[in-house]
Design an enzyme around this catalytic site. Sequence first.
Site, PDB file in Angstrom:
ATOM      1  N   TYR A  16     -38.302   0.698   7.329  1.00 42.03           N
ATOM      2  CA  TYR A  16     -37.385   0.108   8.312  1.00 42.03           C
ATOM      3  C   TYR A  16     -37.390   0.720   9.721  1.00 42.03           C
ATOM      4  CZ  TYR A  16     -32.897  -2.081   9.576  1.00 42.03           C
ATOM      5  OH  TYR A  16     -31.970  -2.781  10.058  1.00 42.03           O
ATOM      6  N   LYS A  70     -38.291  -7.265  11.279  1.00 41.53           N
ATOM      7  CA  LYS A  70     -40.018  -6.818  11.385  1.00 41.53           C
ATOM      8  C   LYS A  70     -40.524  -7.726  12.171  1.00 41.53           C
ATOM      9  CE  LYS A  70     -39.738  -3.129   9.274  1.00 41.53           C
ATOM     10  NZ  LYS A  70     -39.382  -2.172  10.207  1.00 41.53           N
TER      11      LYS A  70
HETATM   12  P1  FAS Z   1     -41.883 -16.386  20.351  1.00 39.39           P
HETATM   13  O1  FAS Z   1     -41.696 -17.502  19.374  1.00 39.39           O
HETATM   14  O2  FAS Z   1     -40.443 -15.538  20.554  1.00 39.39           O
HETATM   15  O3  FAS Z   1     -42.458 -16.816  21.701  1.00 39.39           O
HETATM   16  C1  FAS Z   1     -43.578 -17.846  21.706  1.00 39.39           C
HETATM   17  C2  FAS Z   1     -43.303 -18.596  23.258  1.00 39.39           C
HETATM   18  O4  FAS Z   1     -44.628 -19.290  23.385  1.00 39.39           O
HETATM   19  C3  FAS Z   1     -42.136 -19.272  23.309  1.00 39.39           C
HETATM   20  O5  FAS Z   1     -41.401 -18.901  24.322  1.00 39.39           O
HETATM   21  C4  FAS Z   1     -42.639 -20.844  23.246  1.00 39.39           C
HETATM   22  O6  FAS Z   1     -41.859 -21.566  24.130  1.00 39.39           O
HETATM   23  C5  FAS Z   1     -43.841 -20.600  23.786  1.00 39.39           C
HETATM   24  N1  FAS Z   1     -44.773 -21.648  23.516  1.00 39.39           N
HETATM   25  C6  FAS Z   1     -45.151 -22.292  22.256  1.00 39.39           C
HETATM   26  N2  FAS Z   1     -46.006 -23.073  22.173  1.00 39.39           N
HETATM   27  C7  FAS Z   1     -46.540 -23.204  23.550  1.00 39.39           C
HETATM   28  C8  FAS Z   1     -47.645 -23.792  24.166  1.00 39.39           C
HETATM   29  N3  FAS Z   1     -48.380 -24.795  23.561  1.00 39.39           N
HETATM   30  N4  FAS Z   1     -47.717 -23.353  25.450  1.00 39.39           N
HETATM   31  C9  FAS Z   1     -47.078 -22.581  26.195  1.00 39.39           C
HETATM   32  N5  FAS Z   1     -46.213 -21.989  25.503  1.00 39.39           N
HETATM   33  C10 FAS Z   1     -45.945 -21.930  24.408  1.00 39.39           C
HETATM   34  N6  FAS Z   1     -36.972 -11.236  14.438  1.00 39.39           N
HETATM   35  C11 FAS Z   1     -36.356 -10.183  13.696  1.00 39.39           C
HETATM   36  O7  FAS Z   1     -36.754  -9.085  13.952  1.00 39.39           O
HETATM   37  N7  FAS Z   1     -34.979 -10.287  13.615  1.00 39.39           N
HETATM   38  C12 FAS Z   1     -34.394 -11.644  13.755  1.00 39.39           C
HETATM   39  O8  FAS Z   1     -33.037 -11.572  13.336  1.00 39.39           O
HETATM   40  C13 FAS Z   1     -34.924 -12.660  13.832  1.00 39.39           C
HETATM   41  N8  FAS Z   1     -34.457 -13.714  13.965  1.00 39.39           N
HETATM   42  C14 FAS Z   1     -35.321 -15.108  14.129  1.00 39.39           C
HETATM   43  C15 FAS Z   1     -34.784 -16.166  14.295  1.00 39.39           C
HETATM   44  C16 FAS Z   1     -35.429 -17.399  14.746  1.00 39.39           C
HETATM   45  C17 FAS Z   1     -35.018 -19.056  14.546  1.00 39.39           C
HETATM   46  C18 FAS Z   1     -36.621 -17.156  14.825  1.00 39.39           C
HETATM   47  C19 FAS Z   1     -37.813 -18.476  15.233  1.00 39.39           C
HETATM   48  C20 FAS Z   1     -37.549 -16.023  14.718  1.00 39.39           C
HETATM   49  C21 FAS Z   1     -36.573 -15.027  14.677  1.00 39.39           C
HETATM   50  N9  FAS Z   1     -37.027 -13.762  14.489  1.00 39.39           N
HETATM   51  C22 FAS Z   1     -36.455 -12.520  14.215  1.00 39.39           C
HETATM   52  C23 FAS Z   1     -38.514 -13.286  14.742  1.00 39.39           C
HETATM   53  C24 FAS Z   1     -38.781 -13.447  16.249  1.00 39.39           C
HETATM   54  O9  FAS Z   1     -37.915 -12.303  16.913  1.00 39.39           O
HETATM   55  C25 FAS Z   1     -40.270 -13.260  16.598  1.00 39.39           C
HETATM   56  O10 FAS Z   1     -40.683 -12.311  15.852  1.00 39.39           O
HETATM   57  C26 FAS Z   1     -40.365 -12.916  17.925  1.00 39.39           C
HETATM   58  O11 FAS Z   1     -39.888 -14.128  18.744  1.00 39.39           O
HETATM   59  C27 FAS Z   1     -41.724 -12.865  18.265  1.00 39.39           C
HETATM   60  O12 FAS Z   1     -42.059 -12.884  19.434  1.00 39.39           O
HETATM   61  P2  FAS Z   1     -43.655 -13.880  20.270  1.00 39.39           P
HETATM   62  O13 FAS Z   1     -44.496 -13.658  19.154  1.00 39.39           O
HETATM   63  O14 FAS Z   1     -43.387 -13.805  21.333  1.00 39.39           O
HETATM   64  O15 FAS Z   1     -42.982 -15.290  19.843  1.00 39.39           O
HETATM   65  C1  PHB Z   2     -29.876  -9.055  14.411  1.00 41.30           C
HETATM   66  O1  PHB Z   2     -30.046 -10.166  14.836  1.00 41.30           O
HETATM   67  O2  PHB Z   2     -29.164  -8.017  14.876  1.00 41.30           O
HETATM   68  C2  PHB Z   2     -30.447  -8.287  13.123  1.00 41.30           C
HETATM   69  C3  PHB Z   2     -31.180  -9.410  12.214  1.00 41.30           C
HETATM   70  C4  PHB Z   2     -32.081  -8.974  11.173  1.00 41.30           C
HETATM   71  C5  PHB Z   2     -32.071  -7.686  10.853  1.00 41.30           C
HETATM   72  C6  PHB Z   2     -31.197  -6.769  11.507  1.00 41.30           C
HETATM   73  C7  PHB Z   2     -30.628  -7.150  12.606  1.00 41.30           C
HETATM   74  O3  PHB Z   2     -32.457  -7.329   9.771  1.00 41.30           O
END
Ligand code: FAS
Ligand code: PHB
Length: 395
Positions: free
Chosen positions: A390, A302
């Site tokens: 989902y 999500k």
């Molecule tokens: P992001 O964090 O992707 O992007 C924010 C951007 O802002 C970054 O590029 C950063 O460099 C920049 N930034 C930060 N501070 C700044 C500043 N002061 N000045 C300028 N730029 C700055 N979601 C899933 O649905 N499934 C997953 O499996 C999943 N795995 C994840 C694993 C990790 C390690 C993390 C941290 C997140 C994961 N997520 C996952 C969630 C992830 O997908 C986020 O929901 C998604 O990246 C959200 O996107 P943004 O809101 O754009 O934030």
């Molecule tokens: C994926 O990274 O493929 C992923 C992560 C979390 C989920 C499903 C898929 O719940």
Amino acid sequence: MAVTDQSETQVVIIGGGPSGLLLSQLLHTRGIDSIVLERKTKDYVLGRIRAGVLERGLVDLMHEAGVADRMQSEGLVHDGTLISYGDKMFRISFGELTGHSVLVYGQTEVTRDLYAARETADGKIVFEVEDVTIQGADTDAPFVTYRTDDAEHRVDCAFIAGCDGFHGVSRQTIPSEVRREYEKVYPFGWLGVLSRTPPVNHELIYANSERGFALCSMRNEQLSRYYIQCDITDRPEDWSDDAFWAELKRRIPADQADKLVTGPTIEKSIAPLRSFVTEPMRWGRLFLCGDAAHIVPPTGAKGLNTAASDVHYLYNGLRQFYENDDPAGLDAYSQKALARVWKAERFSWWFSSLMHRYPDQTTFDHKMQVAELEFLRSSRSAQQAMAENYVGLPY
Ligand code: FAS
Ligand code: PHB
């Protein structure tokens, strides 16, 4: 340092991740000008391996933004998912229960497509910015200052979109006496790997085992993504490839483990798990989007998808303002976005509670997990509720 460069735009977008880029591209399709300020390099942003499953709402937004071609041709349509506990496994059929599916297409590819579209449109993206500071967000003349190399910049604007993730500056700009924060930190992490191997199954497997959670996912037919629940003190270097594969095999049903194709991992990382929401998501001319405002444990896929619904609401609010001189969409943004955010938080918390082993879990707690899994396996209405969340609740 004196400002050596002054410019103006309609919307300053802080953060060049999926939220910021999608918003910038959507605004561009309506002739609304923006600039994206990104702290890292483009390669660094593209190097982060994160989400893998797109809800229908995000797929529709990518079409609306005109960046859906590669997603459409390379994304994998998934009509269901598998849930296992011990050696038992059952399927949740999204199509039969909701009439919808999800698309398996990595966040890295979504971000790559959005960068390509912004570059084709000559969109303004500044990389490796430093000391981004939001000024006057609570006035009618906000502006943002930032530094690159040895120059100090100022951008005057009408609105600021804080798309800078959990560790960004935007959320902190809202005065602490205005902000309300809600948080739950989970007592474990996810160790994730990528491997150039065929996925163990053509659908995802969410596994609850006595040794902990595991997830078998993928990016395409030759690129697999696997996760196992790990201690929060673990580091990726603590896990050899052999140790990872052996542990994954212990956590999925034996018939799946027997056909698992292992190989060298090409990426290995650990993500901490937390639920987090900040309210409100707007302060004056500053609007928070995505991880800047909320975080979910990735169990329900999500994170990226809830960032997409924020972008949808903010984009349409800005369109309404500029095209009809009507602020109603912007005034309703925080309340509307939060209504959907909290439902995503609930689902992610529920699914995480169901599938993981908690260090302080009692035998009774475990019996409750098994009873809930048995109910989910046997009840159509329980499966329908799970499937509706989902594939993505309506925007
Ligand atoms: P992001 O964090 O992707 O992007 C924010 C951007 O802002 C970054 O590029 C950063 O460099 C920049 N930034 C930060 N501070 C700044 C500043 N002061 N000045 C300028 N730029 C700055 N979601 C899933 O649905 N499934 C997953 O499996 C999943 N795995 C994840 C694993 C990790 C390690 C993390 C941290 C997140 C994961 N997520 C996952 C969630 C992830 O997908 C986020 O929901 C998604 O990246 C959200 O996107 P943004 O809101 O754009 O934030
Ligand atoms: C994926 O990274 O493929 C992923 C992560 C979390 C989920 C499903 C898929 O719940």
